[in-house]
Design a protein around this motif. Structure first.
Motif, mmCIF file in Angstrom:
data_model
loop_
_atom_site.group_PDB
_atom_site.id
_atom_site.type_symbol
_atom_site.label_atom_id
_atom_site.label_comp_id
_atom_site.label_asym_id
_atom_site.label_seq_id
_atom_site.Cartn_x
_atom_site.Cartn_y
_atom_site.Cartn_z
ATOM 1 N N SER A 1 0.838 -1.211 0.000
ATOM 2 C CA SER A 1 0.000 0.000 0.000
ATOM 3 C C SER A 1 0.873 1.260 0.000
ATOM 4 C CB SER A 1 -0.895 -0.018 1.238
ATOM 5 O OG SER A 1 -1.541 1.219 1.383
ATOM 6 N N GLN A 2 0.342 2.277 -0.624
ATOM 7 C CA GLN A 2 1.049 3.569 -0.662
ATOM 8 C C GLN A 2 0.338 4.588 0.232
ATOM 9 O OE1 GLN A 2 3.678 4.610 -3.438
ATOM 10 N NE2 GLN A 2 4.031 2.504 -2.818
ATOM 11 N N LEU A 3 -0.715 4.146 0.903
ATOM 12 C CA LEU A 3 -1.541 5.094 1.673
ATOM 13 C C LEU A 3 -0.756 5.805 2.773
ATOM 14 C CD1 LEU A 3 -4.955 3.239 2.028
ATOM 15 C CD2 LEU A 3 -4.521 5.399 0.857
ATOM 16 N N PHE A 4 0.240 5.098 3.330
ATOM 17 C CA PHE A 4 1.025 5.676 4.423
ATOM 18 C C PHE A 4 1.717 6.983 3.998
ATOM 19 C CE2 PHE A 4 4.153 3.365 2.049
ATOM 20 C CZ PHE A 4 5.335 4.061 2.220
ATOM 21 N N LYS A 5 1.929 7.139 2.678
ATOM 22 C CA LYS A 5 2.644 8.332 2.199
ATOM 23 C C LYS A 5 1.841 9.622 2.419
ATOM 24 C CE LYS A 5 5.650 6.091 -1.145
ATOM 25 N NZ LYS A 5 6.036 5.926 -2.539
ATOM 26 N N GLN A 6 0.528 9.446 2.575
ATOM 27 C CA GLN A 6 -0.294 10.638 2.837
ATOM 28 C C GLN A 6 0.025 11.240 4.197
ATOM 29 O OE1 GLN A 6 -4.352 9.344 2.408
ATOM 30 N NE2 GLN A 6 -4.143 9.001 0.199
ATOM 31 N N ARG A 7 0.626 10.420 5.088
ATOM 32 C CA ARG A 7 0.930 10.922 6.437
ATOM 33 C C ARG A 7 2.412 10.763 6.770
ATOM 34 N NH1 ARG A 7 -2.698 8.127 10.437
ATOM 35 N NH2 ARG A 7 -2.732 6.445 8.935
ATOM 36 N N LEU B 1 0.995 17.955 -5.015
ATOM 37 C CA LEU B 1 1.319 16.516 -5.069
ATOM 38 C C LEU B 1 0.826 15.792 -3.816
ATOM 39 C CD1 LEU B 1 5.021 16.564 -6.386
ATOM 40 C CD2 LEU B 1 2.986 15.941 -7.674
ATOM 41 N N LYS B 2 0.875 16.525 -2.682
ATOM 42 C CA LYS B 2 0.482 15.900 -1.413
ATOM 43 C C LYS B 2 -0.969 16.172 -1.056
ATOM 44 C CE LYS B 2 4.925 15.703 0.916
ATOM 45 N NZ LYS B 2 5.594 15.963 2.168
ATOM 46 N N ASN B 3 -1.663 16.832 -1.966
ATOM 47 C CA ASN B 3 -3.068 17.150 -1.737
ATOM 48 C C ASN B 3 -3.247 18.036 -0.501
ATOM 49 O OD1 ASN B 3 -5.578 16.959 -2.795
ATOM 50 N ND2 ASN B 3 -6.157 15.105 -1.686
ATOM 51 N N ALA B 4 -2.302 18.918 -0.275
ATOM 52 C CA ALA B 4 -2.396 19.858 0.847
ATOM 53 C C ALA B 4 -2.997 21.166 0.347
ATOM 54 C CB ALA B 4 -1.019 20.108 1.439
ATOM 55 N N GLY B 5 -3.520 21.953 1.270
ATOM 56 C CA GLY B 5 -4.221 23.179 0.874
ATOM 57 C C GLY B 5 -3.396 24.429 1.085
ATOM 58 N N HIS B 6 -4.037 25.562 0.771
ATOM 59 C CA HIS B 6 -3.364 26.852 0.895
ATOM 60 C C HIS B 6 -3.007 27.151 2.358
ATOM 61 C CE1 HIS B 6 -2.121 30.659 -0.720
ATOM 62 N NE2 HIS B 6 -2.743 31.256 0.285
ATOM 63 N N ALA B 7 -3.916 26.741 3.261
ATOM 64 C CA ALA B 7 -3.683 26.995 4.687
ATOM 65 C C ALA B 7 -2.414 26.267 5.158
ATOM 66 C CB ALA B 7 -4.888 26.529 5.493
ATOM 67 N N ASP B 8 -2.196 25.078 4.619
ATOM 68 C CA ASP B 8 -0.991 24.316 4.995
ATOM 69 C C ASP B 8 0.264 25.049 4.539
ATOM 70 O OD1 ASP B 8 -2.236 21.958 6.152
ATOM 71 O OD2 ASP B 8 -2.992 21.577 4.130
ATOM 72 N N ILE B 9 0.182 25.630 3.329
ATOM 73 C CA ILE B 9 1.343 26.381 2.811
ATOM 74 C C ILE B 9 1.643 27.554 3.739
ATOM 75 C CG2 ILE B 9 2.225 27.733 0.861
ATOM 76 C CD1 ILE B 9 0.457 25.986 -0.972
ATOM 77 N N GLU B 10 0.593 28.281 4.098
ATOM 78 C CA GLU B 10 0.765 29.436 4.992
ATOM 79 C C GLU B 10 1.370 28.987 6.328
ATOM 80 O OE1 GLU B 10 0.253 32.654 4.558
ATOM 81 O OE2 GLU B 10 -0.357 32.413 2.457
ATOM 82 N N ARG B 11 0.875 27.856 6.810
ATOM 83 C CA ARG B 11 1.339 27.346 8.108
ATOM 84 C C ARG B 11 2.839 27.042 8.083
ATOM 85 N NH1 ARG B 11 1.945 22.175 9.481
ATOM 86 N NH2 ARG B 11 0.785 21.444 7.657
ATOM 87 N N VAL B 12 3.298 26.327 7.070
ATOM 88 C CA VAL B 12 4.714 25.934 7.063
ATOM 89 C C VAL B 12 5.632 27.126 6.759
ATOM 90 C CG1 VAL B 12 4.247 23.511 6.539
ATOM 91 C CG2 VAL B 12 4.687 25.091 4.648
ATOM 92 N N ILE B 13 5.093 28.095 5.997
ATOM 93 C CA ILE B 13 5.898 29.300 5.736
ATOM 94 C C ILE B 13 6.165 30.015 7.068
ATOM 95 C CG2 ILE B 13 5.833 31.629 4.734
ATOM 96 C CD1 ILE B 13 4.357 30.393 2.313
ATOM 97 N N ALA B 14 5.097 30.093 7.878
ATOM 98 C CA ALA B 14 5.240 30.751 9.184
ATOM 99 C C ALA B 14 6.165 29.942 10.093
ATOM 100 C CB ALA B 14 3.863 30.923 9.814
ATOM 101 N N LEU B 15 5.987 28.630 10.105
ATOM 102 C CA LEU B 15 6.803 27.776 10.975
ATOM 103 C C LEU B 15 8.292 27.916 10.677
ATOM 104 C CD1 LEU B 15 5.032 24.260 11.141
ATOM 105 C CD2 LEU B 15 5.416 25.846 13.011
ATOM 106 N N MET B 16 8.609 27.937 9.394
ATOM 107 C CA MET B 16 10.019 27.929 8.994
ATOM 108 C C MET B 16 10.533 29.328 8.627
ATOM 109 S SD MET B 16 11.398 25.068 9.301
ATOM 110 C CE MET B 16 10.502 24.083 10.458
ATOM 111 N N CYS C 1 8.389 21.673 3.245
ATOM 112 C CA CYS C 1 7.724 20.850 2.228
ATOM 113 C C CYS C 1 7.331 19.492 2.819
ATOM 114 C CB CYS C 1 8.634 20.652 1.013
ATOM 115 S SG CYS C 1 8.861 22.156 0.059
ATOM 116 N N ALA C 2 8.206 18.960 3.673
ATOM 117 C CA ALA C 2 7.908 17.658 4.282
ATOM 118 C C ALA C 2 6.733 17.754 5.255
ATOM 119 C CB ALA C 2 9.146 17.138 5.002
ATOM 120 N N LEU C 3 6.546 18.935 5.835
ATOM 121 C CA LEU C 3 5.475 19.104 6.832
ATOM 122 C C LEU C 3 4.143 19.529 6.217
ATOM 123 C CD1 LEU C 3 7.522 20.953 9.626
ATOM 124 C CD2 LEU C 3 6.716 18.583 9.677
ATOM 125 N N LEU C 4 4.133 19.752 4.918
ATOM 126 C CA LEU C 4 2.923 20.285 4.255
ATOM 127 C C LEU C 4 1.681 19.433 4.512
ATOM 128 C CD1 LEU C 4 4.244 21.539 0.806
ATOM 129 C CD2 LEU C 4 2.777 22.836 2.353
#
Lengths: 381, 234
Positions: free
Chosen positions: B73-79, B105-120, B145-148
């Protein structure tokens, strides 16, 4: 899903645009090609073939013959020389292409209905020049020999009408179909431009798989668990779209600006071009799946794309190629495309005839994409 | 640290042509744990980490990540998130485009991008091409990118090696809340200074993995270093 595909397409388009080398190859290559070839073949037919006459007789008959040479449609008498040696030197130096040597006593022999020989020399070092020159010279000599023949018959006491009928009883009527004026521009400009286009597309297509799997960012794609098929379908859609946009531009310049005639409907030609583009892209994709790196992939693709135009039989008939080569040339999609393109642009033979060309290209695409998928999966295992 | 096993490898063997890279490696990584994989250059750390992240195949053994057998299974890659040792971001894209693209590619949203930009703390570098980034900012972007996809398993390879102190501090600071939230971090390193940030570390040598507490591993390392010292060495 759709959003991801759009994102991949946008990135691929951005990549093609930002890569200056690739952008120049794709944009400038085919456009420069058609402009350059249109300029080269702007004369459309070869006229004013430089001709020299050596009149060793200087009689009324020889002057008459020289006059006919001067009035020949595609010949241009540029000099009257004194001797055979001068004529030989001028041909060797490329000053003239056609030389006419009228022998001494030409007028007397014609008047006495004796056999006489006029030497027509054609520089055959350039076959295209030579073919045109010999056609032009033949036009004059045919008229001349008919006139002399009629005169001979009249001199032998034949009735003038009977003598004339004897020469016109066999009316050989020549009709050049599809390209009656043997226009080089109609025949070559678009085909040569499409040859440049297919080569440029081959280069771009050859990085389809290796452009991703051959770089470290492939780890990001694998780590994300994103479908590889979906990735390559999205990338391929962009590649094929860009290739088709370039083909459209070439067709616009060829048909819209340079007014090159097209026998079939433009939509038919576009559909045929689209099918070929997919086949071409599939070969690039196959090469990019086999190769170990992008440079090798480009080399492999160019090994097919570079000689393909000559092998396609567009400029030299397949039937005139060696027997062992004739079936081989049909293994490359370019042969099907350029042969089909020739039929569509000049003859429009209809769907029933063209169907095999469409199906052959579709089969190429299916085989190459399938092989690329198997090879990529095998290499990834 | 809980008893919940998020990553489990059993008798893992990896062969490359005739060379055995991993020879029966077994490990378990628990929720809330930072598991170190220590090894010198060429010891097989990267191979092991890539297998655990699902980007490399292996010759035999089993690997389960978040309960999924990764061969099936490849499902684990989602997390799961991966930071590679070698730069693996998209060279043709700038910082924000990399985040955008990997988010897609990871099916992450805009909020996730904002979150990791702030984190890093990447705000000032968003339009910079990745090829022109300092090593520290590049590594912060790699982790971003890994945390997206808000991973539960983070696989990182040489995360803080040769980067500036600010970036190092920022990266280490983010590991703590990640582990507290129940995630597990498997961290490959060859520089002993990363040891203090791990809960448990395996030493990978000759294709074998042996586990130590950080203090024991440091002691073993020091003993080994000293064994090469000759009388009269400073």
């Amino acid at each position: 899903m759709f959003k991801t595909n759009l994102m991949i397409m946008r990135r691929e388009l951005g990549y093609m645009w930002r890569d200056r080398g690739l952008r120049n190859i794709l944009l400038l290559g085919p456009l420069l090609g058609i402009l350059l070839f249109a300029a080269i073949y702007s004369a459309q037919t070869i006229t004013n073939i430089p001709t020299a006459i050596v009149d060793l007789d200087r009689s009324a008959s020889s002057r008459d013959m020289a006059g006919k040479m001067e009035n020949a449609p595609n010949l241009k008498v540029v000099s009257y020389l004194q001797s055979y040696e001068e004529l030989e030197e001028s041909i060797q130096q490329g000053i003239i292409v056609v030389g006419v040597l009228i022998p001494e006593n030409f007028g007397r022999d014609v008047a006495l209905h004796r056999h006489t020989r006029v030497l027509l020399i054609i520089d055959a070092s350039n076959t295209i020049f030579a073919t045109n020159a010999s056609t032009a010279v033949l036009g004059v000599t045919r008229t001349l020999s008919a006139e002399i023949g009629v005169r001979t018959l009249l001199a032998q006491g034949m009735d003038p009408i009977k003598a004339k009928n004897m020469y016109v009883s066999l009316d050989l009527k020549e009709e050049g179909w599809f390209n009656p004026t043997l226009n080089y521009a109609y025949f070559l400009v678009l085909a040569l431009a499409l040859n440049i286009w297919q080569q440029c597309c081959s280069i771009a297509a050859s990085i389809n798989i290796i452009g991703e799997t051959g770089v470290k960012s492939w780890l990001q794609i694998k780590a994300a668990g994103f479908s590889k098929i979906q990735l390559f379908v999205s990338k391929s859609i962009i590649h094929i779209t860009v290739f088709m946009v370039m083909a459209l531009l070439i067709y616009f310049i060829a048909f819209g600006i340079f007014k090159i005639p097209l026998a079939c409907k433009l939509s038919t030609l576009l559909l045929f071009t689209l099918v070929f583009t997919v086949a071409l892209h599939s070969i690039g994709t196959l090469m990019s799946s086999i190769a170990g790196n992008a440079v090798d992939s480009t080399r492999f693709s160019m090994m097919v794309a570079l000689p393909s135009f000559v092998l396609s039989g567009y400029t030299w008939p397949i039937e005139a190629m060696p027997g062992f080569l004739q079936p081989v040339v049909w293994v490359i999609p370019q042969t099907w495309f350029f042969q089909g393109f020739n039929y569509l642009s000049f003859k429009n033979p209809g769907w029933q005839f063209m169907a095999s060309y469409f199906w052959a290209l579709i089969a190429f695409a299916l085989i190459c994409y399938s092989l690329a998928t198997v090879i990529t999966a095998w290499k990834e295992r | 640290m809980s008893e919940q096993v998020l990553v489990e490898a059993k008798d893992l063997v990896q062969k490359f042509f005739f060379k055995t890279i991993l020879n029966g490696v077994s490990l378990q990584a628990y929720a809330g744990e930072c598991l170190g994989i220590f090894g010198l250059r060429g010891s097989g750390k990267t191979s092991l980490l890539h297998i655990l992240a699902g980007v490399d195949r292996f010759s035999s053994g089993t690997v389960k990540v978040l309960g999924d057998d990764i061969k099936k299974s490849q499902l684990f890659k989602q997390r799961t998130g991966l930071v590679t040792q070698e730069p693996s971001l998209f060279q043709d894209l700038n910082v924000i485009e990399n985040l955008d693209y990997i988010a897609a590619l990871k099916n992450a949203g805009h909020a996730d991008i904002e979150r990791v930009i702030a984190l890093m703390e990447l705000h000032d570098s968003l339009r910079h091409p990745v090829t022109a980034l300092d090593a520290g900012i590049y590594q912060r972007l790699s982790l971003a990118c890994a945390l997206l996809n808000s991973p539960q398993v983070l696989v990182v390879d040489e995360l803080i090696k040769d980067i500036d102190l600010f970036s190092r501090h920022l990266i280490i600071k983010q590991l703590k809340p990640f582990l507290q939230s129940g995630g597990t971090c498997i961290c490959g390193f060859s520089n002993i200074e990363m040891l203090i940030h791990t809960d448990r570390t395996g030493w990978l040598d000759n294709g074998r993995l042996e586990f130590y507490k950080p203090s024991d591993l440091r002691e073993k390392w020091t003993t080994m270093l000293n064994s090469f010292q000759e009388p009269g060495d400073a």
